[in-house]
Design an enzyme around this catalytic site. Structure first.
Site, PDB file in Angstrom:
ATOM      1  N   CYS A 345       0.829  -1.219   0.000  1.00 24.29           N
ATOM      2  CA  CYS A 345       0.000   0.000   0.000  1.00 24.29           C
ATOM      3  C   CYS A 345       0.852   1.252   0.000  1.00 24.29           C
ATOM      4  CB  CYS A 345      -0.835   0.087   1.267  1.00 24.29           C
ATOM      5  SG  CYS A 345      -1.930  -1.272   1.477  1.00 24.29           S
ATOM      6  N   ARG A 440     -12.425   0.355  -6.682  1.00 27.43           N
ATOM      7  CA  ARG A 440     -12.098   0.198  -5.269  1.00 27.43           C
ATOM      8  C   ARG A 440     -11.468   1.469  -4.700  1.00 27.43           C
ATOM      9  NH1 ARG A 440      -9.694  -5.286  -3.622  1.00 27.43           N
ATOM     10  NH2 ARG A 440      -8.824  -5.009  -1.581  1.00 27.43           N
TER      11      ARG A 440
HETATM   12  P1  XMP Z   1      -0.701  -7.218   3.321  1.00 25.08           P
HETATM   13  O1  XMP Z   1       0.086  -6.395   4.274  1.00 25.08           O
HETATM   14  O2  XMP Z   1      -1.223  -8.467   3.924  1.00 25.08           O
HETATM   15  O3  XMP Z   1      -1.971  -6.313   2.957  1.00 25.08           O
HETATM   16  O4  XMP Z   1       0.063  -7.474   2.069  1.00 25.08           O
HETATM   17  C1  XMP Z   1      -3.055  -6.779   2.202  1.00 25.08           C
HETATM   18  C2  XMP Z   1      -4.180  -5.760   2.235  1.00 25.08           C
HETATM   19  O5  XMP Z   1      -3.753  -4.519   1.658  1.00 25.08           O
HETATM   20  C3  XMP Z   1      -4.888  -3.823   1.119  1.00 25.08           C
HETATM   21  N1  XMP Z   1      -4.547  -3.428  -0.255  1.00 25.08           N
HETATM   22  C4  XMP Z   1      -4.141  -2.205  -0.604  1.00 25.08           C
HETATM   23  N2  XMP Z   1      -4.038  -1.064   0.117  1.00 25.08           N
HETATM   24  N3  XMP Z   1      -3.239   0.055  -1.808  1.00 25.08           N
HETATM   25  C5  XMP Z   1      -3.607   0.080  -0.499  1.00 25.08           C
HETATM   26  O6  XMP Z   1      -3.525   1.131   0.138  1.00 25.08           O
HETATM   27  C6  XMP Z   1      -3.311  -1.050  -2.588  1.00 25.08           C
HETATM   28  O7  XMP Z   1      -2.977  -1.037  -3.773  1.00 25.08           O
HETATM   29  C7  XMP Z   1      -3.803  -2.231  -1.954  1.00 25.08           C
HETATM   30  N4  XMP Z   1      -4.054  -3.493  -2.411  1.00 25.08           N
HETATM   31  C8  XMP Z   1      -4.485  -4.193  -1.338  1.00 25.08           C
HETATM   32  C9  XMP Z   1      -6.067  -4.768   1.188  1.00 25.08           C
HETATM   33  O8  XMP Z   1      -6.873  -4.369   2.271  1.00 25.08           O
HETATM   34  C10 XMP Z   1      -5.407  -6.119   1.415  1.00 25.08           C
HETATM   35  O9  XMP Z   1      -6.253  -7.027   2.055  1.00 25.08           O
END
Ligand code: XMP
Length: 521
Positions: A345, A440
């Site tokens: 993120c 999203r």
């Molecule tokens: P981890 O830390 O497990 O996080 O890799 C997975 C979660 O991150 C969110 N997610 C995003 N958040 N930009 C964001 O700010 C993104 O591009 C993005 N893609 C996923 C999502 O909640 C996921 O479950």
């Protein structure tokens, strides 16, 4: 030994329950590594701890782990593997709707142990051709069902006759004829096909294949004795698969608050699509967006709640008490908490918003208690200790990065500098948004419009099977619970006591002053 009053009061000056600890840090946002949990007198052995969690009426998991609805994490393969381990996969929505319907069907129709599309041969083929097929595809088996052009079972070609000396003979000449092949009618599979197949193999010594057919004698699958034996062994495992009332594996799927050409919520499209997934047996829908405390998400949740009164709904993401209350009032059962903690993120950098995850979870958890909804800690989990900390405030965790290197995650393995990697990307990364996830993040998919990505594309080192990765994570969770004397997750939430960790304390927590040997990885 349980503590004396005196030592208890000394401990309580330092180690505080959540309601004393977090408000004392109301001027600073904390995340997993900022705190540690104090151990407590325990009579609980890690292996005896219970990890089941009820997320909504009718939605119970046997382990509190959910895989993220991301296109490099969860499709049917991951969802099946996770449900078999007691957790839940949420199928992402970065694919055409009809494909998402098929993915849900794949999970719901999965019969563990049944090879649903066995490799077949035709009666007119030569044994030599079958041998070529085995060599080309590197099959480790040489027994094949034989079917005709209509898919009807003609017999079974046993490995005993698949030999070069018979290369010129036709399959039809050497097969075991239909009358001598053991079959089970699909209608007789019952609720527990494995038990049925197991009983069959016990009652038929020497037979190690059982074919599944329909009333027209068309082939629908194949049980092998070795698979059944492995599964029976696994059944003694502590954490049972997560199943619905009809014994099918649990499956979730994500949707976004899709808008039509006029910028209004595309009610008809969302309802038709979710309706289709519900018909296929969907257990929970997740309205997954970057900003859940918003009108579009609220309207989507309300609409789904009205249309599907009994369907569990997850919604998010939020990081405030008001956000939790809003989504709960709209009808969500489980609220996803996490704005910016994810490993891919960049929301906090790009938009300057979001809250470090433990503080967000604490604030959200108190609102969740009031509204009687459950919380999912979404993002930022990099080790089992983070999960233990998350579960002191939430009912389950959502994992992306930690599962993205598993064999069951979508995507090809690539080799770079002698190491194996898989792609892992944020759903707000440019590449993912181009493939459909822009909604999203409140952007349009129109490539001519300028969008600011809120995620990156990355690589994860391949980590092996999900079973292996989960075994490590679950072991860690159980260990943490043992240290806190918590026999189940409710006790973990009640008993946890926190203390802030200094930067030196953080360094102390990881291996230090040694050269680490990588053994057993
Ligand atoms: P981890 O830390 O497990 O996080 O890799 C997975 C979660 O991150 C969110 N997610 C995003 N958040 N930009 C964001 O700010 C993104 O591009 C993005 N893609 C996923 C999502 O909640 C996921 O479950």
């Amino acid at each position: 030994m349980p503590a004396t009053k005196e030592s208890d009061s000394l401990d309580s000056k330092f180690y505080k329950p959540a309601d004393a600890f977090f408000p004392a840090y109301s001027n600073i946002a904390l995340t997993y590594d900022d705190v540690t949990l104090a151990t407590l007198y325990s009579e609980v052995l890690p292996r005896d701890t219970q990890l089941d969690t009820t997320l909504a009426p009718g939605l119970q998991l046997n382990i509190p782990v959910i895989s993220a609805d991301m296109d490099t994490v969860t499709e049917s393969r991951m969802a099946i593997a996770l449900a078999l381990n007691g957790g839940l996969g949420i199928i992402h929505y970065n694919m055409p709707e009809r494909e998402q319907l098929s993915e849900v069907s794949r999970v719901k129709n999965n019969v563990h142990g049944l090879i649903q599309e066995p490799i077949k041969v035709a009666p007119e083929q030569l044994i030599g051709e079958v041998l070529e097929l085995i060599a080309k595809k590197r099959f480790a088996f040489s027994t094949f069902p034989v079917v005709d052009g209509q898919g009807k079972l003609v017999g079974l070609l046993s490995g005993h006759v698949v030999k070069p000396r018979y290369a010129k003979r036709k399959v039809a000449e050497l097969l075991t004829p239909r009358g001598h092949v053991h079959t089970l009618n699909k209608k007789e599979m019952g609720r527990d096909p494995i038990a049925k197949a197991d009983k069959f193999f016990t009652e038929h010594p020497g037979i190690n294949k059982l074919l599944l057919v329909d009333d027209q004698d068309r082939l629908h699958g194949l049980f092998t004795m070795s698979d059944i034996e492995r599964i029976i062994q696994e059944r003694n495992a502590q954490f049972k698969p997560a199943r619905d009332a009809s014994f099918r594996l649990l499956c979730g799927a994500a949707v976004s608050a899709t808008r039509n050409a006029f910028g209004e919520l595309d009610r008809e499209r969302i309802l038709t699509h979710v309706g289709g997934m519900v018909e296929r047996g969907l257990d929970v829908v997740a309205v997954s967006t970057a900003h859940g405390h918003s009108r579009g998400v609220g309207d989507t949740v309300k609409m789904l709640r009205d249309a599907f009164p009994k369907l569990p709904i997850m919604a998010g993401n939020v990081s405030s008490g008001a956000g939790v209350e809003f989504l709960a009032s709209c009808g969500a059962d489980c609220i996803k908490v996490g704005q910016g903690p994810g490993s891919i993120c960049t929301t906090r950098i790009v938009a300057g918003v979001g809250i470090p995850q433990l503080t967000a979870l604490y604030v959200a958890s108190r609102a969740a208690q009031k509204k009687k909804v459950t919380l999912l800690a979404d993002g930022g989990i990099t080790k089992s200790g983070d999960i233990v900390k998350a579960l002191t405030l939430a009912h389950a965790v959502i994992c992306g990065g930690i599962l993205a290197g598993c064999t069951e995650a979508p995507g090809e393995v690539m080799e770079i500098g002698g190491k194996l990697y898989k792609k892992y990307r944020g759903m707000g990364s440019l590449a993912a948004m181009k493939e459909g996830s822009a909604a999203r993040y409140g952007h349009t998919t129109d490539p001519t419009r300028k969008v600011a990505p809120e995620g990156v594309e990355a690589l994860k080192e391949v980590s092996g099977s999900l079973d292996r990765v989960l075994a490590q994570l679950i072991g860690g969770i159980q260990s943490g619970m043992g240290y806190l004397g918590a026999a189940n997750l409710a006790q973990l939430r009640e008993q946890a006591r926190f203390i802030r960790v200094s930067p030196a304390g953080q360094r102390e927590a990881a291996p230090h002053d040694v050269v680490e040997l990588k053994t057993g990885h």
